[in-house]
Design a protein around this motif. Structure first.
Motif, PDB file in Angstrom:
ATOM      1  N   THR A  78       5.985 -35.097 -32.443  1.00 46.64           N
ATOM      2  CA  THR A  78       5.200 -34.813 -31.232  1.00 46.64           C
ATOM      3  C   THR A  78       5.341 -35.939 -30.213  1.00 46.64           C
ATOM      4  OG1 THR A  78       3.214 -35.723 -32.258  1.00 46.64           O
ATOM      5  CG2 THR A  78       3.522 -33.334 -32.381  1.00 46.64           C
ATOM      6  N   VAL A  80       8.030 -37.340 -29.364  1.00 47.85           N
ATOM      7  CA  VAL A  80       9.243 -37.097 -28.583  1.00 47.85           C
ATOM      8  C   VAL A  80       8.907 -36.353 -27.293  1.00 47.85           C
ATOM      9  CG1 VAL A  80      11.440 -35.838 -28.569  1.00 47.85           C
ATOM     10  CG2 VAL A  80      10.785 -37.176 -30.566  1.00 47.85           C
ATOM     11  N   ASP A  81       8.029 -35.359 -27.385  1.00 47.78           N
ATOM     12  CA  ASP A  81       7.605 -34.637 -26.177  1.00 47.78           C
ATOM     13  C   ASP A  81       6.869 -35.568 -25.222  1.00 47.78           C
ATOM     14  OD1 ASP A  81       8.697 -32.240 -27.046  1.00 47.78           O
ATOM     15  OD2 ASP A  81       6.830 -31.571 -27.993  1.00 47.78           O
ATOM     16  N   SER A  82       6.018 -36.415 -25.762  1.00 49.30           N
ATOM     17  CA  SER A  82       5.293 -37.380 -24.921  1.00 49.30           C
ATOM     18  C   SER A  82       6.246 -38.371 -24.279  1.00 49.30           C
ATOM     19  CB  SER A  82       4.224 -38.118 -25.733  1.00 49.30           C
ATOM     20  OG  SER A  82       3.195 -37.229 -26.103  1.00 49.30           O
ATOM     21  N   MET A  83       7.301 -38.764 -24.997  1.00 54.45           N
ATOM     22  CA  MET A  83       8.304 -39.676 -24.429  1.00 54.45           C
ATOM     23  C   MET A  83       9.001 -39.018 -23.245  1.00 54.45           C
ATOM     24  SD  MET A  83       8.620 -42.745 -25.616  1.00 54.45           S
ATOM     25  CE  MET A  83      10.288 -43.226 -25.210  1.00 54.45           C
ATOM     26  N   ARG A  84       9.302 -37.741 -23.365  1.00 49.75           N
ATOM     27  CA  ARG A  84       9.934 -37.015 -22.266  1.00 49.75           C
ATOM     28  C   ARG A  84       8.997 -36.975 -21.052  1.00 49.75           C
ATOM     29  NH1 ARG A  84       9.136 -32.121 -20.950  1.00 49.75           N
ATOM     30  NH2 ARG A  84       8.330 -31.461 -22.960  1.00 49.75           N
ATOM     31  N   LEU A  85       7.719 -36.698 -21.303  1.00 50.01           N
ATOM     32  CA  LEU A  85       6.738 -36.682 -20.211  1.00 50.01           C
ATOM     33  C   LEU A  85       6.557 -38.067 -19.594  1.00 50.01           C
ATOM     34  CD1 LEU A  85       4.041 -34.329 -21.794  1.00 50.01           C
ATOM     35  CD2 LEU A  85       5.652 -33.781 -19.945  1.00 50.01           C
ATOM     36  N   ARG A  87       8.827 -40.431 -19.471  1.00 49.39           N
ATOM     37  CA  ARG A  87      10.026 -40.697 -18.667  1.00 49.39           C
ATOM     38  C   ARG A  87       9.912 -40.004 -17.309  1.00 49.39           C
ATOM     39  NH1 ARG A  87      14.966 -38.585 -17.354  1.00 49.39           N
ATOM     40  NH2 ARG A  87      16.671 -40.061 -17.217  1.00 49.39           N
ATOM     41  N   GLN A  88       9.470 -38.752 -17.304  1.00 46.99           N
ATOM     42  CA  GLN A  88       9.300 -38.016 -16.050  1.00 46.99           C
ATOM     43  C   GLN A  88       8.262 -38.688 -15.157  1.00 46.99           C
ATOM     44  OE1 GLN A  88       8.284 -34.080 -17.366  1.00 46.99           O
ATOM     45  NE2 GLN A  88      10.411 -33.500 -17.771  1.00 46.99           N
TER      46      GLN A  88
END
Length: 114
Positions: A78, A80-85, A87-88
């Motif tokens: 989970t 990983v999704d937060s890392m993507r957010l 980064r955005q």
């Protein structure tokens, strides 16, 4: 999940810019403008712009802090999704820094504020 040190440092540096160069400067300009010229129809647009700049910077700061906390306390899948957010949020915030600083400076120059 740990955030890699260089990434963490970049995010913390960006948050420092948000605090020192946008949130603090916008709030100071807002206070100085209101103190010097009052809250009138003449100052209303610039006061609202400064509030908007400050609030957007505060939201960005909180969003990145919250995401970093979620990453640190979440399982890897989970996080990983937060890392993507994160980064955005980092990229979006980075794009907004220069225009925000410029807008604050324009108000300060227009009203001859310190």
């Amino acid at each position: 999940m740990k955030i890699h040190e260089p990434i963490l440092r970049d995010i913390l540096d960006l948050q420092a810019i948000l605090l020192n160069e946008i949130i603090d400067e916008a709030a100071a300009a807002e206070r100085n403008l209101a103190d010097a010229f009052g809250e009138t129809t003449r100052t209303e647009g610039d006061l609202n712009a400064l509030v908007s700049i400050r609030e957007e910077a505060q939201d960005s700061y909180r969003r990145m802090s919250s995401l970093m906390s979620n990453i640190a306390s979440s399982p890897a899948r989970t996080a990983v999704d937060s890392m993507r957010l994160l980064r955005q949020a980092y990229l979006r915030t980075g794009e907004r820094i220069a225009p925000a600083i410029r807008s604050i400076q324009e108000v300060k120059i227009a009203w001859q504020l310190p």
